[in-house]
Design a protein around this motif. Sequence first.
Motif, PDB file in Angstrom:
ATOM      1  N   VAL A  98       0.855  -1.178   0.000  1.00 31.33           N
ATOM      2  CA  VAL A  98       0.000   0.000   0.000  1.00 31.33           C
ATOM      3  C   VAL A  98       0.900   1.240   0.000  1.00 31.33           C
ATOM      4  CG1 VAL A  98      -1.815  -1.209   1.271  1.00 31.33           C
ATOM      5  CG2 VAL A  98      -0.236   0.276   2.500  1.00 31.33           C
ATOM      6  N   TYR A  99       0.327   2.370  -0.412  1.00 35.54           N
ATOM      7  CA  TYR A  99       1.087   3.617  -0.503  1.00 35.54           C
ATOM      8  C   TYR A  99       0.260   4.735   0.126  1.00 35.54           C
ATOM      9  CZ  TYR A  99       3.403   7.681  -2.558  1.00 35.54           C
ATOM     10  OH  TYR A  99       4.047   8.869  -2.737  1.00 35.54           O
TER      11      TYR A  99
ATOM     12  N   GLN B   2      -0.688   8.511   0.280  1.00 38.42           N
ATOM     13  CA  GLN B   2      -0.663   9.696  -0.566  1.00 38.42           C
ATOM     14  C   GLN B   2      -0.439  10.954   0.283  1.00 38.42           C
ATOM     15  OE1 GLN B   2      -3.829   8.069  -3.916  1.00 38.42           O
ATOM     16  NE2 GLN B   2      -4.551   9.518  -2.394  1.00 38.42           N
ATOM     17  N   GLN B   3      -0.215  12.068  -0.387  1.00 37.11           N
ATOM     18  CA  GLN B   3      -0.003  13.332   0.313  1.00 37.11           C
ATOM     19  C   GLN B   3      -1.243  13.775   1.080  1.00 37.11           C
ATOM     20  OE1 GLN B   3       1.508  16.255  -2.448  1.00 37.11           O
ATOM     21  NE2 GLN B   3       3.578  15.414  -2.397  1.00 37.11           N
ATOM     22  N   ASP B   4      -2.422  13.370   0.618  1.00 35.78           N
ATOM     23  CA  ASP B   4      -3.653  13.729   1.335  1.00 35.78           C
ATOM     24  C   ASP B   4      -3.939  12.766   2.491  1.00 35.78           C
ATOM     25  OD1 ASP B   4      -4.462  11.418   0.046  1.00 35.78           O
ATOM     26  OD2 ASP B   4      -6.028  12.349  -1.146  1.00 35.78           O
ATOM     27  N   GLN B   5      -2.956  11.916   2.823  1.00 42.23           N
ATOM     28  CA  GLN B   5      -3.010  10.958   3.933  1.00 42.23           C
ATOM     29  C   GLN B   5      -3.951   9.780   3.681  1.00 42.23           C
ATOM     30  OE1 GLN B   5      -0.658  11.518   6.359  1.00 42.23           O
ATOM     31  NE2 GLN B   5      -0.198  13.180   4.922  1.00 42.23           N
ATOM     32  N   ARG B   6      -4.475   9.687   2.488  1.00 42.70           N
ATOM     33  CA  ARG B   6      -5.251   8.496   2.151  1.00 42.70           C
ATOM     34  C   ARG B   6      -4.307   7.420   1.612  1.00 42.70           C
ATOM     35  NH1 ARG B   6      -9.987   9.661  -1.807  1.00 42.70           N
ATOM     36  NH2 ARG B   6      -8.319  10.735  -2.937  1.00 42.70           N
ATOM     37  N   TYR B   7      -4.758   6.182   1.694  1.00 43.80           N
ATOM     38  CA  TYR B   7      -3.946   5.044   1.266  1.00 43.80           C
ATOM     39  C   TYR B   7      -4.521   4.454  -0.018  1.00 43.80           C
ATOM     40  CZ  TYR B   7      -1.838   5.160   5.921  1.00 43.80           C
ATOM     41  OH  TYR B   7      -1.163   5.535   7.062  1.00 43.80           O
ATOM     42  N   ARG B   8      -3.629   3.986  -0.877  1.00 45.26           N
ATOM     43  CA  ARG B   8      -4.020   3.271  -2.091  1.00 45.26           C
ATOM     44  C   ARG B   8      -3.120   2.047  -2.254  1.00 45.26           C
ATOM     45  NH1 ARG B   8      -0.034   4.184  -5.791  1.00 45.26           N
ATOM     46  NH2 ARG B   8       1.004   6.227  -5.845  1.00 45.26           N
ATOM     47  N   LEU B   9      -3.461   1.182  -3.205  1.00 44.91           N
ATOM     48  CA  LEU B   9      -2.631   0.002  -3.456  1.00 44.91           C
ATOM     49  C   LEU B   9      -1.254   0.428  -3.940  1.00 44.91           C
ATOM     50  CD1 LEU B   9      -5.141  -2.431  -5.212  1.00 44.91           C
ATOM     51  CD2 LEU B   9      -4.443  -2.411  -2.818  1.00 44.91           C
ATOM     52  N   GLY B  10      -0.218  -0.299  -3.499  1.00 48.17           N
ATOM     53  CA  GLY B  10       1.148   0.050  -3.837  1.00 48.17           C
ATOM     54  C   GLY B  10       1.644  -0.612  -5.107  1.00 48.17           C
ATOM     55  N   ALA B  11       2.691  -0.028  -5.668  1.00 52.01           N
ATOM     56  CA  ALA B  11       3.247  -0.523  -6.921  1.00 52.01           C
ATOM     57  C   ALA B  11       3.775  -1.950  -6.790  1.00 52.01           C
ATOM     58  CB  ALA B  11       4.352   0.406  -7.401  1.00 52.01           C
ATOM     59  N   ARG B  12       4.276  -2.301  -5.613  1.00 49.94           N
ATOM     60  CA  ARG B  12       4.826  -3.634  -5.404  1.00 49.94           C
ATOM     61  C   ARG B  12       3.759  -4.703  -5.623  1.00 49.94           C
ATOM     62  NH1 ARG B  12       8.541  -7.325  -6.032  1.00 49.94           N
ATOM     63  NH2 ARG B  12       8.766  -8.785  -4.319  1.00 49.94           N
ATOM     64  N   LEU B  13       2.522  -4.395  -5.242  1.00 48.33           N
ATOM     65  CA  LEU B  13       1.434  -5.347  -5.406  1.00 48.33           C
ATOM     66  C   LEU B  13       1.186  -5.624  -6.883  1.00 48.33           C
ATOM     67  CD1 LEU B  13      -0.748  -6.997  -3.898  1.00 48.33           C
ATOM     68  CD2 LEU B  13      -2.269  -5.042  -4.186  1.00 48.33           C
ATOM     69  N   PHE B  14       1.202  -4.567  -7.695  1.00 48.90           N
ATOM     70  CA  PHE B  14       0.988  -4.735  -9.134  1.00 48.90           C
ATOM     71  C   PHE B  14       2.143  -5.514  -9.763  1.00 48.90           C
ATOM     72  CE2 PHE B  14      -1.396  -0.839  -8.093  1.00 48.90           C
ATOM     73  CZ  PHE B  14      -2.654  -1.258  -8.483  1.00 48.90           C
TER      74      PHE B  14
END
Length: 254
Positions: free
Chosen positions: A49-50, A52-64
């Motif tokens: 997971v990663y 973001q600057q807005d403090q929300r989380y998204r799926l990370g590049a490693r997962l892809f």
Amino acid sequence: MSQTVDRALSILPLLAEGPADLGQVAERLGVHKSTALRLLRTLHEHGLVYRQQDQRYRLGARLFALAQEAVENLDVREIAHPHLVSLNEQIGHTVHLAVYEESEVLYIDKVESRYPVRMYSRIGKPVAITVAAVAKLLLADLPEAERRAVAEKLDFPMYTSRSIPNAPAFLKELASVAEQGWATDLGGHEESINCIAAPIRGAEGRVVAAMSVSAPNVVVTADELLTLLPLVRRTADAITREYSGQTPQQEARA
């Protein structure tokens, strides 16, 4: 520990729906924010997971990257072969596995019939693309525009009186195959050979391969062969589940 792993893994499908903040993750998991934060930090450390600057989380590049690597290393033939052998042991007829590559449909596996009459098909050999049941399934899964473009480039040899004669008839057959989810070749390539086929799908639902059962009329009639269709489809579904990594829960939802 198993509960912690379960919670951490539950975050991934949540973030697949889109970025989420700490409160949303905690609410979805039914845990305190501090617990959710520990899980997110662990997943972040592993690149899954990663933040973001807005403090929300998204799926990370490693997962892809892991997903792409897994897909590239999947061997549908290796996964399918034991299922093909098992089906052959039950029914005795020739079983094929085929894929669509570079405008050709190729056999990539074959389990021979136990009967004296054998088919001349070979692994690595292109199939008769306008009549073969496996080819119909593989081409029927293409987007309609691509399907039409392929059909317009094909020749339509009349192997038998039951061969598909032209592109419009071929496109009509592909539309029917796409709707029903299985295909046949009843004397279209060789008068004396009948074939039924079912699709094998990947994680995204696209057809990645097709398997078939073929038999000559002297061994079994076309009607008798068609009674095996439910068994062939169950075998293809079992290969699909293993190839796509689909869990019983995911299958039930599908």
